[in-house]
Motif scaffolding. Sequence first.
Motif, PDB file in Angstrom:
ATOM      1  N   MET A   1       0.829  -1.194   0.000  1.00  0.00           N
ATOM      2  CA  MET A   1       0.000   0.000   0.000  1.00  0.00           C
ATOM      3  C   MET A   1       0.869   1.250   0.000  1.00  0.00           C
ATOM      4  O   MET A   1       0.522   2.233  -0.628  1.00  0.00           O
ATOM      5  CB  MET A   1      -0.931  -0.036   1.220  1.00  0.00           C
ATOM      6  N   ALA A   2       1.999   1.205   0.692  1.00  0.00           N
ATOM      7  CA  ALA A   2       2.876   2.370   0.753  1.00  0.00           C
ATOM      8  C   ALA A   2       3.375   2.754  -0.639  1.00  0.00           C
ATOM      9  O   ALA A   2       3.464   3.942  -0.960  1.00  0.00           O
ATOM     10  CB  ALA A   2       4.047   2.102   1.683  1.00  0.00           C
ATOM     11  N   ILE A   3       3.680   1.768  -1.452  1.00  0.00           N
ATOM     12  CA  ILE A   3       4.146   2.056  -2.818  1.00  0.00           C
ATOM     13  C   ILE A   3       3.022   2.696  -3.617  1.00  0.00           C
ATOM     14  O   ILE A   3       3.221   3.720  -4.283  1.00  0.00           O
ATOM     15  CB  ILE A   3       4.642   0.769  -3.508  1.00  0.00           C
ATOM     16  N   ALA A   4       1.827   2.138  -3.557  1.00  0.00           N
ATOM     17  CA  ALA A   4       0.686   2.690  -4.296  1.00  0.00           C
ATOM     18  C   ALA A   4       0.356   4.099  -3.823  1.00  0.00           C
ATOM     19  O   ALA A   4       0.003   4.967  -4.631  1.00  0.00           O
ATOM     20  CB  ALA A   4      -0.525   1.780  -4.145  1.00  0.00           C
ATOM     21  N   ALA A  14      -5.229   4.628  -4.338  1.00  0.00           N
ATOM     22  CA  ALA A  14      -4.172   3.691  -3.952  1.00  0.00           C
ATOM     23  C   ALA A  14      -4.748   2.290  -3.749  1.00  0.00           C
ATOM     24  O   ALA A  14      -4.140   1.291  -4.148  1.00  0.00           O
ATOM     25  CB  ALA A  14      -3.468   4.161  -2.683  1.00  0.00           C
ATOM     26  N   ALA A  15      -5.934   2.212  -3.142  1.00  0.00           N
ATOM     27  CA  ALA A  15      -6.582   0.910  -2.943  1.00  0.00           C
ATOM     28  C   ALA A  15      -6.934   0.272  -4.285  1.00  0.00           C
ATOM     29  O   ALA A  15      -6.771  -0.941  -4.464  1.00  0.00           O
ATOM     30  CB  ALA A  15      -7.822   1.068  -2.076  1.00  0.00           C
ATOM     31  N   ASP A  16      -7.413   1.088  -5.233  1.00  0.00           N
ATOM     32  CA  ASP A  16      -7.715   0.579  -6.582  1.00  0.00           C
ATOM     33  C   ASP A  16      -6.450   0.051  -7.250  1.00  0.00           C
ATOM     34  O   ASP A  16      -6.461  -1.012  -7.875  1.00  0.00           O
ATOM     35  CB  ASP A  16      -8.330   1.676  -7.454  1.00  0.00           C
ATOM     36  N   ILE A  17      -5.373   0.810  -7.143  1.00  0.00           N
ATOM     37  CA  ILE A  17      -4.091   0.404  -7.732  1.00  0.00           C
ATOM     38  C   ILE A  17      -3.634  -0.919  -7.133  1.00  0.00           C
ATOM     39  O   ILE A  17      -3.254  -1.847  -7.844  1.00  0.00           O
ATOM     40  CB  ILE A  17      -3.025   1.492  -7.520  1.00  0.00           C
ATOM     41  N   LEU A  18      -3.690  -1.008  -5.813  1.00  0.00           N
ATOM     42  CA  LEU A  18      -3.239  -2.212  -5.131  1.00  0.00           C
ATOM     43  C   LEU A  18      -4.099  -3.425  -5.502  1.00  0.00           C
ATOM     44  O   LEU A  18      -3.573  -4.514  -5.740  1.00  0.00           O
ATOM     45  CB  LEU A  18      -3.255  -1.997  -3.623  1.00  0.00           C
ATOM     46  N   THR A  19      -5.406  -3.220  -5.600  1.00  0.00           N
ATOM     47  CA  THR A  19      -6.306  -4.312  -5.999  1.00  0.00           C
ATOM     48  C   THR A  19      -5.949  -4.830  -7.385  1.00  0.00           C
ATOM     49  O   THR A  19      -5.816  -6.040  -7.593  1.00  0.00           O
ATOM     50  CB  THR A  19      -7.774  -3.836  -5.966  1.00  0.00           C
ATOM     51  N   GLN A  20      -5.778  -3.911  -8.333  1.00  0.00           N
ATOM     52  CA  GLN A  20      -5.427  -4.312  -9.697  1.00  0.00           C
ATOM     53  C   GLN A  20      -4.055  -4.985  -9.734  1.00  0.00           C
ATOM     54  O   GLN A  20      -3.850  -5.941 -10.481  1.00  0.00           O
ATOM     55  CB  GLN A  20      -5.454  -3.106 -10.636  1.00  0.00           C
ATOM     56  N   ILE A  47       3.336  -3.395  -8.766  1.00  0.00           N
ATOM     57  CA  ILE A  47       2.601  -2.271  -8.172  1.00  0.00           C
ATOM     58  C   ILE A  47       3.008  -0.956  -8.827  1.00  0.00           C
ATOM     59  O   ILE A  47       2.153  -0.114  -9.140  1.00  0.00           O
ATOM     60  CB  ILE A  47       2.806  -2.226  -6.639  1.00  0.00           C
ATOM     61  N   ILE A  48       4.290  -0.760  -9.063  1.00  0.00           N
ATOM     62  CA  ILE A  48       4.743   0.470  -9.729  1.00  0.00           C
ATOM     63  C   ILE A  48       4.169   0.550 -11.142  1.00  0.00           C
ATOM     64  O   ILE A  48       3.654   1.597 -11.555  1.00  0.00           O
ATOM     65  CB  ILE A  48       6.281   0.556  -9.742  1.00  0.00           C
ATOM     66  N   ASN A  49       4.225  -0.550 -11.884  1.00  0.00           N
ATOM     67  CA  ASN A  49       3.679  -0.541 -13.245  1.00  0.00           C
ATOM     68  C   ASN A  49       2.177  -0.256 -13.246  1.00  0.00           C
ATOM     69  O   ASN A  49       1.678   0.491 -14.091  1.00  0.00           O
ATOM     70  CB  ASN A  49       3.960  -1.870 -13.957  1.00  0.00           C
ATOM     71  N   GLU A  50       1.457  -0.839 -12.312  1.00  0.00           N
ATOM     72  CA  GLU A  50       0.012  -0.583 -12.216  1.00  0.00           C
ATOM     73  C   GLU A  50      -0.235   0.883 -11.850  1.00  0.00           C
ATOM     74  O   GLU A  50      -1.156   1.506 -12.371  1.00  0.00           O
ATOM     75  CB  GLU A  50      -0.632  -1.511 -11.184  1.00  0.00           C
ATOM     76  N   SER A  51       0.592   1.435 -10.965  1.00  0.00           N
ATOM     77  CA  SER A  51       0.462   2.851 -10.594  1.00  0.00           C
ATOM     78  C   SER A  51       0.671   3.744 -11.808  1.00  0.00           C
ATOM     79  O   SER A  51      -0.084   4.699 -12.032  1.00  0.00           O
ATOM     80  CB  SER A  51       1.489   3.208  -9.511  1.00  0.00           C
TER      81      SER A  51
END
Length: 146
Positions: A1-4, A14-20, A47-51
């Motif tokens: 979560m910290a990365i997102a 951030a929650a959406d990013i982490l879920t995906q 996580i970085i790529n999804e962000s």
Amino acid sequence: MAIAMRYAADTHEAADILTQAFVKMFRSIHTFDNTKGNFHGWLKRIIINESLDHIKQRSRFTSLELDTVEEPVVNNDIIEKTDAAAILELVRQLPPATHAVFVLYAIDGYTHKEIGGQLGISEGTSKWHLSEARKILQQKITAIKN
């Protein structure tokens, strides 16, 4: 979560990013090869790529071709007196493309060449976004302290 959270505009994003990111991780877990790296690094990359995908969806990167960018003068005394949570909130207020470049460079340690490759922009554009982020953050921090 910290990365997102570094890349997101708020906790919901951030929650959406982490879920995906977790969906992608579960779908591709069979491709993970521990001889090429550790699981933590692999998941961080997802996580970085999804962000970055999330940021690309909410903004358009401008394709400026810049070779040189003046470095803004940063007053470290002001930054040292500002807590990390306040600075992170100011970073979240940056325009999406500028925010992404700043986090990739200043927090995650990517080079401008790597950032350019990930975001589909030139190294000069990456440098411009970093310079712009520093300038905006300095102005906002100075305004808070005055």
